[in-house]
Design a protein around this motif. Structure first.
Motif, short mmCIF file in Angstrom:
data_model
loop_
_atom_site.label_atom_id
_atom_site.label_comp_id
_atom_site.label_asym_id
_atom_site.label_seq_id
_atom_site.Cartn_x
_atom_site.Cartn_y
_atom_site.Cartn_z
N UNK A 33 0.75 -1.35 0.18
CA UNK A 33 0.05 -0.11 0.09
C UNK A 33 0.90 1.24 0.06
N UNK A 34 2.15 1.18 0.17
CA UNK A 34 2.97 2.43 0.57
C UNK A 34 4.17 2.53 -0.56
N UNK A 35 4.03 1.64 -1.52
CA UNK A 35 5.39 1.66 -2.45
C UNK A 35 4.69 1.33 -3.97
N UNK A 36 4.54 2.29 -4.80
CA UNK A 36 3.62 2.12 -5.95
C UNK A 36 4.53 1.11 -6.68
N UNK A 37 5.79 1.08 -6.98
CA UNK A 37 6.39 -0.12 -7.82
C UNK A 37 6.24 -1.52 -7.26
N UNK A 38 6.04 -1.60 -5.96
CA UNK A 38 5.90 -2.89 -5.35
C UNK A 38 4.49 -3.39 -5.60
N UNK A 39 3.62 -2.17 -5.80
CA UNK A 39 2.05 -2.41 -5.97
C UNK A 39 2.12 -3.12 -7.43
N UNK A 40 2.74 -2.40 -8.35
CA UNK A 40 2.59 -2.92 -9.67
C UNK A 40 3.27 -4.19 -9.97
N UNK A 41 4.55 -4.55 -8.92
CA UNK A 41 4.99 -5.78 -9.26
C UNK A 41 4.08 -6.93 -8.64
N UNK A 42 3.44 -6.63 -7.56
CA UNK A 42 2.47 -7.68 -7.16
C UNK A 42 1.41 -7.87 -8.04
N UNK A 43 0.93 -6.84 -8.83
CA UNK A 43 0.04 -7.35 -9.85
C UNK A 43 0.57 -8.11 -10.97
N UNK A 44 1.63 -7.62 -11.38
CA UNK A 44 2.23 -8.50 -12.42
C UNK A 44 2.66 -9.96 -12.14
N UNK A 45 2.94 -10.06 -10.90
CA UNK A 45 3.31 -11.28 -10.24
C UNK A 45 2.01 -12.42 -10.14
#
Ligand code: ZN
Length: 308
Positions: A33-45
């Motif tokens: 919820x606090x890091x946008x690049x990690x958010x995108x990575x999670x969706x891609x994963x």
């Protein structure tokens, strides 16, 4: 096959559906919820995992808990890192495939109106009554959209003076910043607040309903007040949209009494002779948001194919 992703403030889940809308499998992970690049990575994963499991690349639809403004930027989300971002473009670019997007209210509405409790009706109003309240209209299985994407935000219509006086209610501050919106009264938390307003302890809505079913005087009085406020709000929606059916989702939809009592109570706020819409619960209680996202994804992909 179709992938539907339901993203919430705590978890994000991907469901794999066959072409008959059967859920084959799902995977759930924590939402960054606090890091946008990690958010995108999670969706891609999640999508890459699904591709590996299905040995292919299926259509992707995503339901997000936010408003998507006229410039396609996410706003008002409880996932802080996506606010102000063009999530749609960023995920589409990373996946290199067409991605359908909707908010969580839209995914719920699409699933229930096309394949769920509203199937066979032409005008279906899906209403979510949970932490917040919201509604989305589908006409002939298609989402009714509006310029500012605020059509159906009935939680931010003001509580009527009639009800404020009838129950001696103070004007509560709403999450949107306004004073006296109906959401703080008719949401799940609103039901709990009403009980304390009437002199009760701070208890959960579930406990309150149990007490009401055992005939506890204060719980019955609170619940009757709550039903009256909800009936008036829903009757206003009938005046705006005149739907064939209202499908109720969210935590409050699990209280069976609302289906018993709301129709009669709503009649009191409508003209004589008005045919009330059916008021029903969901068909896909656990995975309507996943299915709706999958449908939106498949539709978006179909549209791109047609344009090509
Ligand atoms: Zn409000």
């Amino acid at each position: 096959m179709q992938y539907g992703i339901d993203i919430g403030g705590t978890k994000m889940e991907l469901g794999i559906f066959d072409n008959n809308q059967n859920l084959l499998s799902s995977q759930r992970i924590r939402t960054p919820t606090d890091d946008y690049s990690k958010f995108l990575q999670a969706v891609i994963f999640l999508v890459e995992q699904a591709d590996q499991n299905t040995l292919g690349e299926s259509t992707v639809g995503i339901g997000l808990p936010c408003v998507i403004d006229s410039n396609n930027f996410a706003v008002s989300s409880n996932i802080q890192c996506i606010n102000g971002k063009n999530v749609h473009a960023d995920i589409r670019d990373k996946l290199k495939r067409c991605v359908g997007f909707g908010n969580d209210s839209e995914t719920f509405a699409v699933a229930e109106s096309v394949y769920g409790a509203g199937k066979d009706h032409s005008k279906v109003l899906s209403v979510i009554i949970g932490t917040g309240v919201n509604s989305t209209l589908c006409v002939q299985g298609k989402l009714f959209t509006s310029r500012n994407k605020i059509a159906g935000e009935w939680g931010h219509v003001l509580l009527s003076a009639l009800h404020q006086q009838r129950y001696g209610l103070p004007l509560l501050e709403c999450g949107c910043g306004s004073l006296g919106c109906v959401e703080p009264y008719v949401s799940g938390k609103g039901l709990e607040w009403l009980y304390t307003h009437m002199g009760g302890d701070n208890i959960s809505a579930q406990t309150l309903v149990t007490k009401m079913r055992h005939g506890d005087h204060l719980a019955v009085k609170t619940f009757n007040c709550y039903l009256d406020l909800l009936a008036h709000s829903l009757a206003q929606l009938v005046i705006y949209y005149d739907p064939d059916v209202i499908v109720v989702g969210g935590g409050i939809s699990n209280i069976s009494e609302i289906y018993m009592y709301l129709p009669d109570l709503m009649s009191d706020y409508l003209f004589k002779g008005v045919l009330l819409p059916k008021i029903v619960g969901t068909k896909f209680s656990n995975h309507s948001a996943l299915l709706g996202a999958a449908i939106i994804g498949a539709e978006a992909s179909e549209l791109v194919t047609q344009l090509d």
